[in-house]
Design a protein around this motif. Structure first.
Motif, short mmCIF file in Angstrom:
data_model
loop_
_atom_site.label_atom_id
_atom_site.label_comp_id
_atom_site.label_asym_id
_atom_site.label_seq_id
_atom_site.Cartn_x
_atom_site.Cartn_y
_atom_site.Cartn_z
N UNK A 8 -51.87 -2.35 16.68
CA UNK A 8 -50.52 -2.59 17.49
C UNK A 8 -49.62 -3.32 16.86
N UNK A 9 -49.74 -4.35 15.98
CA UNK A 9 -48.83 -5.19 15.21
C UNK A 9 -48.17 -4.09 14.16
N UNK A 10 -48.89 -3.35 13.55
CA UNK A 10 -48.42 -2.52 12.60
C UNK A 10 -47.43 -1.21 13.29
N UNK A 11 -47.96 -0.87 14.42
CA UNK A 11 -46.95 -0.07 15.24
C UNK A 11 -45.55 -0.67 15.50
N UNK A 12 -45.75 -1.74 15.85
CA UNK A 12 -44.60 -2.66 16.41
C UNK A 12 -43.49 -2.89 14.97
N UNK A 13 -44.21 -3.22 13.86
CA UNK A 13 -43.47 -3.36 12.83
C UNK A 13 -42.79 -2.00 12.28
N UNK A 14 -43.58 -1.09 12.48
CA UNK A 14 -42.89 0.24 12.05
C UNK A 14 -41.61 0.63 12.81
N UNK A 15 -41.87 0.53 14.21
CA UNK A 15 -40.74 0.67 15.23
C UNK A 15 -39.51 -0.09 15.26
N UNK A 16 -39.68 -1.04 14.54
CA UNK A 16 -38.63 -1.91 14.46
C UNK A 16 -37.85 -1.98 13.20
N UNK B 170 -45.92 -10.15 13.93
CA UNK B 170 -45.96 -9.48 15.23
C UNK B 170 -47.08 -9.88 15.97
N UNK B 171 -48.45 -9.90 14.97
CA UNK B 171 -49.63 -10.35 15.79
C UNK B 171 -49.33 -11.70 16.72
#
Length: 161
Positions: free
Chosen positions: A153-161, A13-14
């Motif tokens: 932000x990358x962590x939040x994106x990976x958790x939301x998908x 995601x980064x």
């Protein structure tokens, strides 16, 4: 899922959120303008409307194009940089279910642009001799700091998908 798997997913995601080389080429004055646009120049707490406007600047404006090195965002050319910027906008838009995510995204880009301003200031202070010896160290430090700025932000994106 192991911690190694989480790190791999977050690093995937980064790469979709910014391009370090392109970010370090942004002029300090332009980065300062983006900080103001995203509300980072104002120290008072922003309202929900300010957050929505700042997030729209990310997903609908030309902020992400600069993060990927799109030379002229008004031209509708299909280049790798413009595709990456478009994909990042779609990903942020898809993940933006809560105000907390939007706030985190805006804050990550504000922090990144502050790092760009610092980077440009440090590079601007180098002369032709010190540039040979210190430029690589400054670049590596900025790359590491950008990675840290976007990790949440990358962590939040990976958790939301």
């Amino acid at each position: 899922m192991s911690s190694k798997d989480h790190l791999l997913k977050e690093s995937k995601f980064l790469d979709k959120l910014y391009d370090a080389e392109s970010m370090m080429l942004i002029k300090g004055s332009v980065a300062s303008g983006f900080i103001v646009l995203l509300g980072g120049g104002d120290k008072r707490k922003g309202s929900t409307a300010d957050l929505s406007l700042a997030f729209l600047a990310l997903t609908q404006g030309n902020v992400l194009e600069a993060c990927f090195g799109v030379a002229n965002p008004s031209r509708r050319e299909d280049t790798p940089a413009s595709r990456a910027a478009r994909d990042a906008k779609l990903m942020l838009d898809d993940c933006a279910a809560t105000d907390a995510f939007r706030r985190g995204a805006v804050q990550a880009y504000c922090d990144a642009f502050q790092l760009v301003v610092i980077h440009q200031d440090q590079m601007g202070r180098l002369n032709c001799i010190t540039r040979c010896f210190r430029a690589k160290k400054i670049r590596k430090k900025t790359e590491r700091n950008l990675r840290e700025a976007f990790m949440g932000l990358a962590k939040a994106c990976s958790e939301s998908r």
